[in-house]
Design an enzyme around this catalytic site. Structure first.
Site, short mmCIF file in Angstrom:
data_model
loop_
_atom_site.label_atom_id
_atom_site.label_comp_id
_atom_site.label_asym_id
_atom_site.label_seq_id
_atom_site.Cartn_x
_atom_site.Cartn_y
_atom_site.Cartn_z
N GLY A 1 0.78 -1.22 0.00
CA GLY A 1 0.00 0.00 0.00
C GLY A 1 0.82 1.27 0.00
O GLY A 1 0.26 2.35 0.28
N ASP A 2 2.11 1.20 -0.30
CA ASP A 2 2.94 2.41 -0.37
C ASP A 2 4.14 2.10 -1.26
O ASP A 2 4.09 1.15 -2.05
CB ASP A 2 3.37 2.85 1.04
CG ASP A 2 3.56 4.36 1.15
OD1 ASP A 2 4.18 4.94 0.23
OD2 ASP A 2 3.12 4.97 2.13
N ASP A 3 5.20 2.90 -1.16
CA ASP A 3 6.38 2.68 -2.00
C ASP A 3 6.90 1.25 -1.84
O ASP A 3 7.03 0.75 -0.72
CB ASP A 3 7.49 3.66 -1.63
CG ASP A 3 7.09 5.11 -1.83
OD1 ASP A 3 6.43 5.42 -2.84
OD2 ASP A 3 7.45 5.94 -0.97
#
Length: 465
Positions: free
Chosen positions: A253-255
């Site tokens: 859900g992110d980098d």
């Protein structure tokens, strides 16, 4: 690796293979990490069951982990030791590793993080951050934690570490946290670290966070979290040097990977850069963030970054640099080559106005220096925007060099550029005006450098090349 993908992810990956051919991790057999095994043969080994652990997914085993590691510490000067985690579901709170230790997680074994926040002790903030990343004050200690260690191996036969992070995500969304969420694995001030042949799932916060570390290899790792899970970064090398990340699949859900080095005045003061970092054969997706990001916490400096053979699909951004006034520090000498992109909103993103500050004591006149970023050999299909490259007024991002880039772009304005300058050749669609000058011997473009070194763990009797 395929066995750890859910049905939707597997279908998406198969479609990508039909479009682009073989997966990147089998394109080349050579390793930039120069690492082919999961560690040395420890002369002493014990099973977690010998210390009363019960693998039923219900019994709390924190004390068993602590007792086992305390016992194994007596072998640290005798060649080290191995803690073996057999088949089962081993529920535990945060526990600390020791030097000269192999934590080996068997094929059908799962280490499960406790869903009780009291099982994750609160520790001091990192000096290069000055506070917890999410909240002022301390932060919860990671599930697997170590500080000032040498010769640490976390590996297995594709065993699983599951942080059971959904309870933490809910606390974050409801703003009921008292302290910053814990990472899955965090090693501080440590060297000669190998993390390999494992699956990480559902981290409460960032998954793998080596900070102030040296000689780190992360190899053949799968990292999975729901695409809408908050801040579940995959691998975040932070103020660390000589790091090699290779043959990994990440969907979070992110980098997928974020290279960091401290936050504003705290990172500037601590002055511990991230340097000599290799990322090789990475595949993944993130609908909220970037395949590879530098920043936004980059105040201690980031340099000598080599990225080769990566594939991002169904994602928000491919590669990004995130910074702002007050960050200070620098990002320079970055070389990226062999990139495949498909179904992305933005292929390349530089953002000079990104992120919040830790407190009101930051210096707004501390400007970051962004220069010598070379990106080449990039292909992309179904890309909305080729590049959104935004520097800082009065602080131009310099020597940005783009070459051999072909993107199938939907937008009528494929490139949006401001406060950047550099050079280009063989870029389609046509590049923005600040990057129109052709690459030439005087362009000061950063090329694949001689000073980037292959990463080898010193504990095997090898050294940096």
């Amino acid at each position: 690796m395929f066995m750890f993908l859910n049905c939707q992810q597997l279908v998406a990956l198969i479609l990508e293979l039909l479009l682009f051919g073989k997966p990147l991790w089998v394109v080349s057999s050579s390793s930039l990490c120069k690492e082919t095994s999961s560690g040395i043969d420890r002369p002493h080994s014990v099973s977690i069951t010998e210390f009363g652990a019960v693998g039923d997914g219900l019994t709390m085993n924190t004390k068993a982990f602590e007792n086992a590691i305390f016992y194994l510490n007596s072998f640290a000067d005798k060649g080290g030791a191995q803690l073996f985690i057999p088949k089962g579901q081993w529920l535990t709170g945060s526990f600390m590793l020791i030097s000269h230790l192999t934590l080996h997680i068997d094929k059908d074994a799962q280490i499960l993080g406790s869903t009780n926040s009291n099982d994750w002790p609160v520790i001091d903030p990192l000096p290069s951050y000055g506070r917890g990343r999410e909240l002022p004050g301390g932060r919860h200690r990671s599930l697997i934690y170590g500080c000032n260690l040498t010769d640490v191996i976390i590996t297995g036969d594709n065993g699983t570490i599951d942080g059971q992070g959904s309870v933490w995500w809910n606390w974050f969304r409801s703003e009921t946290l008292n302290y910053t969420r814990p990472h899955m694995v965090e090693l501080i001030d440590s060297k000669d670290v190998i993390i390999s042949n494992l699956t990480f799932r559902n981290s409460p916060f960032w998954n793998i966070h080596p900070v102030y570390c040296s000689q780190v290899i992360v190899q053949n790792v799968t990292i999975i979290a729901p695409l809408d899970s908050p801040n579940t970064d995959g691998i975040d090398p932070d103020s660390s040097d000589d790091v090699c990340i290779e043959d990994c699949y990440i969907s979070t859900g992110d980098d997928l990977i974020a290279i960091k080095s401290g936050w504003d005045e705290y990172g500037i003061s601590y002055a511990h850069p991230s340097t000599n970092i290799i990322i090789h054969r990475l595949v993944g997706q993130t609908t909220s963030s970037s395949g590879i990001a530098i920043g936004s916490e980059m105040s201690g400096g980031v340099s000598q970054i080599h990225v080769e053979d990566v594939h991002f699909f169904n994602s928000n951004r491919g590669f990004s640099i995130k910074t702002s006034r007050g960050r200070g520090g620098y990002v320079r000498n970055v070389f990226i080559t062999g990139v495949i992109l498909s179904n992305l909103k933005v292929a390349l993103k530089f953002n000079g106005n990104y992120g919040e500050h830790p407190d009101e004591s930051y210096d707004p006149d501390a400007l970051p220096s962004i220069e010598k970023i070379s990106i080449q050999n990039v292909t992309g299909k179904n890309i909305k925007v080729a590049g959104h490259l935004e520097g800082i007024e009065g602080d131009t991002f310099k020597h940005i060099c783009l070459s051999d880039i072909t993107l199938d772009v939907r937008s009528k304005s494929p490139w949006i550029c401001s406060n950047v300058e550099g050079f280009s050749e063989m870029v389609s669609p046509d590049i923005c005006k600040p990057l129109e000058p052709k690459i030439n011997p005087d362009s000061k473009c950063y090329q694949m450098s001689n000073h980037l070194r292959s990463i080898r763990p010193r504990n095997k009797g090898t050294s940096l090349q």
